[in-house]
Design a protein around this motif. Structure first.
Motif, PDB file in Angstrom:
ATOM      1  N   GLU A  36       2.416  -3.193 -14.514  1.00 52.52           N
ATOM      2  CA  GLU A  36       2.882  -4.253 -14.113  1.00 52.52           C
ATOM      3  C   GLU A  36       3.196  -4.391 -12.595  1.00 52.52           C
ATOM      4  OE1 GLU A  36       6.125  -4.639 -18.037  1.00 52.52           O
ATOM      5  OE2 GLU A  36       6.637  -2.876 -16.611  1.00 52.52           O
ATOM      6  N   LEU A  37       2.542  -5.333 -11.993  1.00 52.54           N
ATOM      7  CA  LEU A  37       2.229  -5.430 -10.677  1.00 52.54           C
ATOM      8  C   LEU A  37       2.855  -6.701  -9.999  1.00 52.54           C
ATOM      9  CD1 LEU A  37      -1.347  -4.269 -10.698  1.00 52.54           C
ATOM     10  CD2 LEU A  37       0.333  -2.816 -10.144  1.00 52.54           C
ATOM     11  N   THR A  38       3.292  -6.656  -8.756  1.00 46.78           N
ATOM     12  CA  THR A  38       3.245  -7.943  -8.061  1.00 46.78           C
ATOM     13  C   THR A  38       2.792  -7.665  -6.736  1.00 46.78           C
ATOM     14  OG1 THR A  38       5.257  -9.405  -7.278  1.00 46.78           O
ATOM     15  CG2 THR A  38       5.386  -6.908  -6.962  1.00 46.78           C
ATOM     16  N   TYR A  39       2.639  -8.837  -5.893  1.00 49.22           N
ATOM     17  CA  TYR A  39       2.188  -8.652  -4.317  1.00 49.22           C
ATOM     18  C   TYR A  39       2.925  -9.868  -3.612  1.00 49.22           C
ATOM     19  CZ  TYR A  39      -0.964 -12.796  -4.492  1.00 49.22           C
ATOM     20  OH  TYR A  39      -1.506 -14.198  -4.361  1.00 49.22           O
ATOM     21  N   ILE A  40       2.803 -10.021  -2.376  1.00 47.98           N
ATOM     22  CA  ILE A  40       3.562 -10.617  -1.475  1.00 47.98           C
ATOM     23  C   ILE A  40       2.718 -11.837  -0.810  1.00 47.98           C
ATOM     24  CG2 ILE A  40       5.436  -8.851  -1.070  1.00 47.98           C
ATOM     25  CD1 ILE A  40       4.103  -8.233   1.562  1.00 47.98           C
ATOM     26  N   GLY A  41       1.680 -12.048  -1.368  1.00 47.20           N
ATOM     27  CA  GLY A  41       1.037 -13.064  -0.922  1.00 47.20           C
ATOM     28  C   GLY A  41      -0.280 -13.010   0.225  1.00 47.20           C
ATOM     29  N   VAL A  85      -0.100   8.447 -17.394  1.00 43.31           N
ATOM     30  CA  VAL A  85      -1.177   7.315 -16.937  1.00 43.31           C
ATOM     31  C   VAL A  85      -0.841   6.621 -15.573  1.00 43.31           C
ATOM     32  CG1 VAL A  85      -0.009   5.707 -18.265  1.00 43.31           C
ATOM     33  CG2 VAL A  85      -2.220   5.221 -17.755  1.00 43.31           C
ATOM     34  N   GLY A  86      -1.754   6.461 -14.812  1.00 42.48           N
ATOM     35  CA  GLY A  86      -1.192   5.870 -13.470  1.00 42.48           C
ATOM     36  C   GLY A  86      -2.509   4.915 -12.679  1.00 42.48           C
ATOM     37  N   TYR A  87      -2.265   4.874 -11.344  1.00 42.35           N
ATOM     38  CA  TYR A  87      -3.438   4.343 -10.588  1.00 42.35           C
ATOM     39  C   TYR A  87      -3.099   4.734  -9.167  1.00 42.35           C
ATOM     40  CZ  TYR A  87      -0.132   1.051  -8.468  1.00 42.35           C
ATOM     41  OH  TYR A  87       1.131   0.480  -7.717  1.00 42.35           O
ATOM     42  N   TRP A  88      -4.272   4.818  -8.548  1.00 41.94           N
ATOM     43  CA  TRP A  88      -4.296   4.919  -6.833  1.00 41.94           C
ATOM     44  C   TRP A  88      -4.800   3.901  -6.603  1.00 41.94           C
ATOM     45  CZ3 TRP A  88      -9.097   5.759  -4.007  1.00 41.94           C
ATOM     46  CH2 TRP A  88      -8.627   5.903  -2.698  1.00 41.94           C
ATOM     47  N   GLY A  89      -4.269   3.324  -5.350  1.00 46.38           N
ATOM     48  CA  GLY A  89      -4.400   2.263  -4.508  1.00 46.38           C
ATOM     49  C   GLY A  89      -5.713   2.618  -3.490  1.00 46.38           C
ATOM     50  N   ALA A  90      -6.693   1.947  -3.914  1.00 48.48           N
ATOM     51  CA  ALA A  90      -8.140   2.409  -2.913  1.00 48.48           C
ATOM     52  C   ALA A  90      -7.978   1.549  -1.946  1.00 48.48           C
ATOM     53  CB  ALA A  90      -9.395   2.178  -3.861  1.00 48.48           C
ATOM     54  N   TRP A  91      -7.119   1.646  -1.021  1.00 51.04           N
ATOM     55  CA  TRP A  91      -6.858   1.015   0.153  1.00 51.04           C
ATOM     56  C   TRP A  91      -6.676   2.008   1.385  1.00 51.04           C
ATOM     57  CZ3 TRP A  91      -4.092  -1.217  -3.594  1.00 51.04           C
ATOM     58  CH2 TRP A  91      -2.652  -0.866  -3.690  1.00 51.04           C
ATOM     59  N   PRO A  92      -7.337   3.059   1.635  1.00 48.65           N
ATOM     60  CA  PRO A  92      -7.035   3.985   2.451  1.00 48.65           C
ATOM     61  C   PRO A  92      -7.114   3.356   4.232  1.00 48.65           C
ATOM     62  CG  PRO A  92      -9.196   4.600   1.541  1.00 48.65           C
ATOM     63  CD  PRO A  92      -8.474   3.462   0.760  1.00 48.65           C
ATOM     64  N   GLY A  93      -6.376   3.654   4.793  1.00 48.06           N
ATOM     65  CA  GLY A  93      -6.244   2.898   6.184  1.00 48.06           C
ATOM     66  C   GLY A  93      -6.089   1.335   6.242  1.00 48.06           C
ATOM     67  N   ALA A  94      -5.392   0.989   5.193  1.00 51.08           N
ATOM     68  CA  ALA A  94      -5.122  -0.330   5.210  1.00 51.08           C
ATOM     69  C   ALA A  94      -3.790  -0.637   4.711  1.00 51.08           C
ATOM     70  CB  ALA A  94      -6.245  -1.151   4.491  1.00 51.08           C
ATOM     71  N   GLY A  95      -3.113  -1.812   4.847  1.00 53.85           N
ATOM     72  CA  GLY A  95      -1.833  -2.194   4.256  1.00 53.85           C
ATOM     73  C   GLY A  95      -2.004  -2.352   2.856  1.00 53.85           C
ATOM     74  N   SER A  96      -0.815  -2.834   2.082  1.00 50.57           N
ATOM     75  CA  SER A  96      -0.604  -2.639   0.782  1.00 50.57           C
ATOM     76  C   SER A  96      -0.739  -3.970   0.197  1.00 50.57           C
ATOM     77  CB  SER A  96       0.815  -2.117   0.230  1.00 50.57           C
ATOM     78  OG  SER A  96       1.002  -0.812   1.005  1.00 50.57           O
ATOM     79  N   PRO A  97      -2.029  -4.266  -0.802  1.00 56.11           N
ATOM     80  CA  PRO A  97      -2.093  -5.672  -1.516  1.00 56.11           C
ATOM     81  C   PRO A  97      -1.125  -5.586  -2.704  1.00 56.11           C
ATOM     82  CG  PRO A  97      -4.204  -4.418  -1.153  1.00 56.11           C
ATOM     83  CD  PRO A  97      -3.024  -3.335  -0.890  1.00 56.11           C
ATOM     84  N   PHE A  98      -0.792  -4.608  -3.465  1.00 58.26           N
ATOM     85  CA  PHE A  98      -0.142  -4.569  -4.694  1.00 58.26           C
ATOM     86  C   PHE A  98       0.975  -3.809  -4.687  1.00 58.26           C
ATOM     87  CE2 PHE A  98      -4.423  -5.237  -6.086  1.00 58.26           C
ATOM     88  CZ  PHE A  98      -4.546  -6.825  -6.341  1.00 58.26           C
ATOM     89  N   TYR A  99       2.037  -3.983  -5.321  1.00 59.33           N
ATOM     90  CA  TYR A  99       3.238  -3.252  -5.612  1.00 59.33           C
ATOM     91  C   TYR A  99       3.737  -2.879  -7.103  1.00 59.33           C
ATOM     92  CZ  TYR A  99       3.934  -4.504  -0.630  1.00 59.33           C
ATOM     93  OH  TYR A  99       3.793  -4.774   0.566  1.00 59.33           O
TER      94      TYR A  99
END
Length: 562
Positions: free
Chosen positions: A416-421, A478-492
């Motif tokens: 269940e994800l959201t993002y800020i555009g 169960v879960g996930y890793w945000g594969a964006w090391p060194g960058a901002g957050s696309p998803f929450y």
């Protein structure tokens, strides 16, 4: 870095009573708390001018920050001055104490009738002299978006040496800082100024404004949206005018060496420009590459360092990606992902807290439903959590997980994800065995998933991702890793703060961030949380057939001894 719970106890004597004011040291300067982007404002009430000896607390006369008056036109009468804390409309302030100081020319201004608006005060020696400071606290946290902090009188020299001004400044020890009840700290975003015979500076909490992204583009957004993507916020109300953002820089390969330059400078140096915002990493200018077997069985032709970052197995330089070269690295059985942890300088957890509470179901883009849905959330979400920059270091520091009981055949991971555009990103999905109440060995994984149809906050979208053939034990995660090391957050990930069914929300914290490292409850970073939006769709496992036999029959399977 000190433990996030470490605190500094300041004791002061005020009007014959001893008060203990607790200020928690900042666990991470990039961690935004409930008072983030708050400002301190100076205001004078012209109705009270000349009446500086009586009670002045609670008489600022303003209900909104934009009503504050930052100019004194009649220096012949003393001014009654207020320090106000202003917070943005998209925040939910929770103010326990605030520290600040003052800067002014004491040969031209004199201050008196000091009146803190809180229940506690801890001034430095010499307060309110220039360069000194004070801290004001309340027994009950203040939750308004405009909070009176302090009041005092100010007399200006009425000779001809005007104009002059009074400027809010950092506390000499604690800075200009807001504190919440659990010790989170947020620096004041801006500090106000009051002018005598000149205009002051009205520093209300920012709304939307120009944001320069790393690629040199400009967009009008809220400050946290800007900073979560590595942008530079130019200020509330600032437009995206031509030339507002500087020419971006990025990695440039010149004779095999990498330099961070503008594209024009790179071309003029006969270099190869990699891209705006791209850093110089150790593999940026390496020309060699080879076949890399990714965890899902796909093959990529990349340098060895890129292969390790993507958790792959490097076959060799010059090796081609043949059709049958690679097999999945992860299956139903205990294993761990490849690739050592990699440290990053910045490790800020980011969180979404603006917008009204709510949940909007959207048509999921992903895999179809496949079984019984297991979720701890109640369908409404009050917040969203994410890690960014070094908080998402390899192999899966910055991952989120929810725990479940019962042996199943898992067919879909549900997020269940959201993002800020701003921006987009890639996720690696995992199912872990249980290890003493925390995620343990990897049972199965699905790397490099690009979610589609993610709702813009406050909408939260429920998405399904196939995880076929993943069998669990009696307790699993169960879960996930945000594969964006060194960058901002696309998803929450959506956060449930008041649901009836408590989950087991965990996050994997990288070492060196000021928190306990490894798998921890999300409350260690963000505070009490019922559940996060991670679940699964499962099918019955069914019994595993067992045939009773003897040791002699087992030995017979291997033939007679040689």
């Amino acid at each position: 870095m000190n433990d996030a719970r470490h605190s500094l106890l300041i004791v002061t004597v005020l009007r014959g009573a001893i008060f203990a004011v607790l200020f928690a040291l900042p666990a991470n300067p990039c961690l935004a708390g409930p008072n983030a982007y708050g400002t301190l404002v100076l205001h004078q009430n012209p109705i009270l001018q000349g009446s500086c000896d009586g009670t002045i607390n609670g008489l600022s006369g303003v209900e909104r920050c934009d009503e504050a008056i930052t100019r004194v036109d009649d220096p012949s009468r003393c001014a009654v001055v207020y320090v106000l804390a202003s917070f943005p409309s998209w925040q939910s302030p929770n103010l326990r104490s605030v520290a600040f100081g003052l800067s002014y020319d004491e040969t031209r201004l004199s201050l008196g009738n000091l009146s803190p608006a809180g229940d506690l005060e801890s001034p430095t020696s010499g307060w309110p002299a220039p360069g000194s400071g004070t801290a004001v606290g309340w027994n009950e946290p203040q939750t308004g978006r405009l909070v009176e902090v302090y009041a005092f009188s100010a007399d200006a020299d009425s000779d001809d040496n005007l104009p002059t001004h009074l400027q809010l400044a950092p506390h000499p020890t604690h800075g200009a800082t807001f504190y919440d009840p659990i010790g989170a700290t947020d620096p004041a975003f801006e500090l106000g100024r009051l002018g005598w015979g000149e205009d002051g500076a009205l520093t209300c909490a920012p709304g939307t404004g120009a944001c320069c992204d790393p690629a040199g583009g400009c967009v009008v957004v809220l400050p946290p949206e800007c900073e979560s993507q590595g942008g530079v916020f130019l200020g509330g109300g600032v437009p995206c005018a031509p030339g507002a953002c500087p020419e971006p820089t990025g990695a440039c390969c010149i004779e095999g060496e990498c330099q961070v330059l503008t594209q024009l400078a790179c071309v003029q140096a006969n270099g190869r420009f990699i891209g705006a915002g791209d850093p110089c990493l150790q593999y940026t200018c390496v020309p060699e590459a080879g076949a890399c077997c990714l965890p899902d069985g796909r093959c990529a032709y990349v340098p060895e360092e890129i292969c390790a970052i993507r958790h792959g197995a490097f076959v060799g330089y010059g090796a081609d990606c043949a059709t049958s070269l690679c097999a999945p690295l992860f299956g139903c059985g205990p294993t761990t992902p490849n690739g050592p942890p990699r440290d990053r300088e910045d490790s800020a957890p980011a969180e979404v807290s603006h917008g009204e509470r709510g949940y909007q179901s959207e048509e999921p883009l992903g895999d179809p439903p496949c079984g019984q849905l297991l979720l701890h959330t109640d369908g409404t979400f009050e917040n969203g959590y994410s890690w960014q920059y070094g908080g998402t270091a390899h192999p899966y520091f910055g991952a989120f997980a929810e725990g479940f009981d019962g042996s199943y055949l898992l067919c879909n991971a549900v997020l269940e994800l959201t993002y800020i555009g701003l921006g987009w990103g890639v996720l690696d999905l995992y199912v872990w065995d249980d290890d003493d109440g925390c995620p343990g060995s990897v049972l199965c994984a699905r790397p490099h998933v690009v979610p589609g149809g993610v709702g813009l906050w406050p909408s939260v979208s429920q998405l399904r991702f196939a995880m076929p053939g993943c069998c669990t034990g009696e307790r699993w995660w169960v879960g996930y890793w945000g594969a964006w090391p060194g960058a901002g957050s696309p998803f929450y990930v959506g956060v449930d703060l008041d649901g009836p069914v408590p989950g087991r929300p965990k996050t994997c914290i990288a070492p060196g961030l000021g928190y306990p490292s490894g798998w921890q409850n999300v409350s260690v970073v963000w505070g009490p949380t019922v559940a996060i939006g991670i679940g699964a769709e499962v099918l019955p496992c069914g019994p595993v057939p067992v045939e009773r036999t003897s040791w002699g029959k087992i030995k017979a399977l291997y033939g007679p001894p040689r």
